[in-house]
Design an enzyme around this catalytic site. Structure first.
Site, PDB file in Angstrom:
ATOM      1  N   CYS A  99      14.538   5.202  13.302  1.00  0.00           N
ATOM      2  CA  CYS A  99      14.945   3.797  13.369  1.00  0.00           C
ATOM      3  C   CYS A  99      16.422   3.703  13.752  1.00  0.00           C
ATOM      4  CB  CYS A  99      14.729   3.106  12.027  1.00  0.00           C
ATOM      5  SG  CYS A  99      13.038   3.125  11.414  1.00  0.00           S
ATOM      6  N   CYS A 145      17.894   3.595  17.510  1.00  0.00           N
ATOM      7  CA  CYS A 145      18.063   2.327  18.226  1.00  0.00           C
ATOM      8  C   CYS A 145      19.012   1.378  17.501  1.00  0.00           C
ATOM      9  CB  CYS A 145      16.715   1.643  18.418  1.00  0.00           C
ATOM     10  SG  CYS A 145      15.566   2.537  19.496  1.00  0.00           S
ATOM     11  N   HIS A 146      19.069   1.496  16.193  1.00  0.00           N
ATOM     12  CA  HIS A 146      19.862   0.567  15.380  1.00  0.00           C
ATOM     13  C   HIS A 146      20.793   1.388  14.501  1.00  0.00           C
ATOM     14  CE1 HIS A 146      16.719  -2.134  16.750  1.00  0.00           C
ATOM     15  NE2 HIS A 146      15.815  -1.416  16.115  1.00  0.00           N
ATOM     16  N   CYS A 149       7.205  -0.851  16.327  1.00  0.00           N
ATOM     17  CA  CYS A 149       8.326   0.003  16.723  1.00  0.00           C
ATOM     18  C   CYS A 149       7.927   1.481  16.683  1.00  0.00           C
ATOM     19  CB  CYS A 149       9.522  -0.232  15.811  1.00  0.00           C
ATOM     20  SG  CYS A 149      10.372  -1.807  16.094  1.00  0.00           S
ATOM     21  N   CYS A 163      -4.941 -20.955  -4.515  1.00  0.00           N
ATOM     22  CA  CYS A 163      -3.564 -20.578  -4.846  1.00  0.00           C
ATOM     23  C   CYS A 163      -2.887 -21.705  -5.626  1.00  0.00           C
ATOM     24  CB  CYS A 163      -2.763 -20.292  -3.584  1.00  0.00           C
ATOM     25  SG  CYS A 163      -3.463 -19.069  -2.463  1.00  0.00           S
ATOM     26  N   CYS A 215      -3.245 -22.271  -9.723  1.00  0.00           N
ATOM     27  CA  CYS A 215      -2.327 -21.612 -10.654  1.00  0.00           C
ATOM     28  C   CYS A 215      -0.872 -21.990 -10.403  1.00  0.00           C
ATOM     29  CB  CYS A 215      -2.478 -20.093 -10.550  1.00  0.00           C
ATOM     30  SG  CYS A 215      -4.045 -19.451 -11.200  1.00  0.00           S
ATOM     31  N   HIS A 216      -0.446 -21.926  -9.152  1.00  0.00           N
ATOM     32  CA  HIS A 216       0.979 -22.004  -8.846  1.00  0.00           C
ATOM     33  C   HIS A 216       1.501 -23.420  -8.631  1.00  0.00           C
ATOM     34  CE1 HIS A 216       1.238 -17.715  -8.846  1.00  0.00           C
ATOM     35  NE2 HIS A 216       0.297 -17.604  -7.931  1.00  0.00           N
ATOM     36  N   ARG A 274      -0.691  -8.193  -3.138  1.00  0.00           N
ATOM     37  CA  ARG A 274      -0.732  -9.240  -4.162  1.00  0.00           C
ATOM     38  C   ARG A 274      -1.664 -10.362  -3.750  1.00  0.00           C
ATOM     39  NH1 ARG A 274      -1.854  -9.092  -7.943  1.00  0.00           N
ATOM     40  NH2 ARG A 274      -2.119 -11.010  -9.042  1.00  0.00           N
ATOM     41  N   CYS A 296      -4.942 -11.455  -5.985  1.00  0.00           N
ATOM     42  CA  CYS A 296      -5.213 -12.809  -6.476  1.00  0.00           C
ATOM     43  C   CYS A 296      -6.592 -13.283  -6.034  1.00  0.00           C
ATOM     44  CB  CYS A 296      -4.146 -13.777  -5.969  1.00  0.00           C
ATOM     45  SG  CYS A 296      -2.547 -13.623  -6.793  1.00  0.00           S
TER      46      CYS A 296
END
Length: 298
Positions: free
Chosen positions: A112, A115-116, A150, A214, A217-218, A255, A259
């Site tokens: 990586c 290039c950077h 990449c 979703c 609950c949230h 995650r 859920c």
């Protein structure tokens, strides 16, 4: 023939499913009275130096007036773990991610860093702005997908499999370079608005035997408890996140799938169009919250 021979069993399953859903609702409401409590009124300052914006005004059109990081909903011990980078177990993945960033891999003989070179400068703010529109792919890309592109195109290396340890470590390292910077998603790029619309629809769609979304609950039960878990607004500014329950770093799509599994529904593949749309929408829902990666949660 198949349905007829199992009719009574199917009816029994349907009745039991309804009872489970009813008990879930009763549990949610029951615990509201005895265990409900708002988020703690404290500030998250990493190592006493970097203050993270964990409470910010919501963007226009948001169902909440104020956005609150999941850090405020955790126990004091868990909050303290995140505030001390020496104790935060997720920082081991940051260190490993830095090693990967500088390690040559693939037929092109590149890393990586090839290039950077100045990773600190190049990565500053980058992790806070994903997912981004990828014109070649014709879809939003998160950091994991960008890493794999990449690796394949520039390094001539094999793409990481979903949730490979090195994939999570490199993603965490990249996100950590934006620590404290506000999370944002640019809906004006390409077709991001269309994917946002799809993600919003998915967020409010009830699924599974428990008939939950979703938002159940949230949003509807935010601030209440489900069993021993204090339900937050479901912000994603700390992913990948170290979960004490699993003693491991957990990616966002892991995650999401967890859920969905808990609703007793079949979950989509990681990085599928469904989950990428959901990531776009959920990232927008946390607009302005500071990047916490790696956050610590229960």
């Amino acid at each position: 023939m198949f349905q007829g021979s199992l009719k009574s069993g199917g009816d029994d399953l349907a009745n039991r499913t309804k009872r489970i859903a009813t008990m879930f609702a009763v549990t949610m409401v029951g615990t509201s009275a005895s265990l409900a409590g708002g988020p703690v009124d404290e500030k998250l300052v990493i190592d006493g130096e970097v203050e993270i914006m964990t409470r910010v005004p919501a963007p226009e059109g948001h169902p909440f007036d104020e956005l609150i990081s999941g850090w405020h909903y955790r126990t004091e011990e868990t909050r303290d773990l995140e505030a001390d980078s020496f104790q935060n177990p997720g920082m081991l993945y940051v260190e490993r991610g830095e090693e990967i960033w500088n390690t040559v891999d693939g037929a092109a003989g590149k890393s990586c860093a090839s290039c950077h070179e100045d990773s600190e400068e190049f990565l500053k703010g980058l992790g806070a702005s994903y997912p981004k529109w990828n014109e070649d792919a014709g879809k939003p890309f998160n950091i994991e997908l960008q890493i794999n592109q990449c690796r394949e195109q520039n390094m001539q290396a094999e793409p990481y499999k979903f949730d490979a340890a090195d994939q999570k470590a490199l993603t965490t390292y990249i996100k950590h370079q934006s620590l404290g910077m506000p999370m944002k998603v640019d809906l004006s790029e390409g077709e991001m608005q269309t994917w946002w619309d799809k993600g919003k629809e998915l967020y409010y769609t009830r699924t599974g035997q428990l008939n939950l979304s979703c938002a159940t609950c949230h949003e509807n039960y935010n601030g209440n408890y489900i069993r021993a878990d204090h339900l937050s607004q479901g912000s994603v500014n700390g992913f990948p996140t170290y979960r004490l329950k699993q003693a491991d770093l957990v990616s966002l799509h892991n995650r999401f799938r967890g859920c969905i599994r808990d609703t007793r529904a079949a979950f989509p593949a990681a990085f599928s169009d469904e989950l990428m749309a959901l990531e776009v929408y959920v990232t927008w829902r946390g607009s302005g919250l500071g990047i916490e990666t790696p956050a610590v949660r229960q």
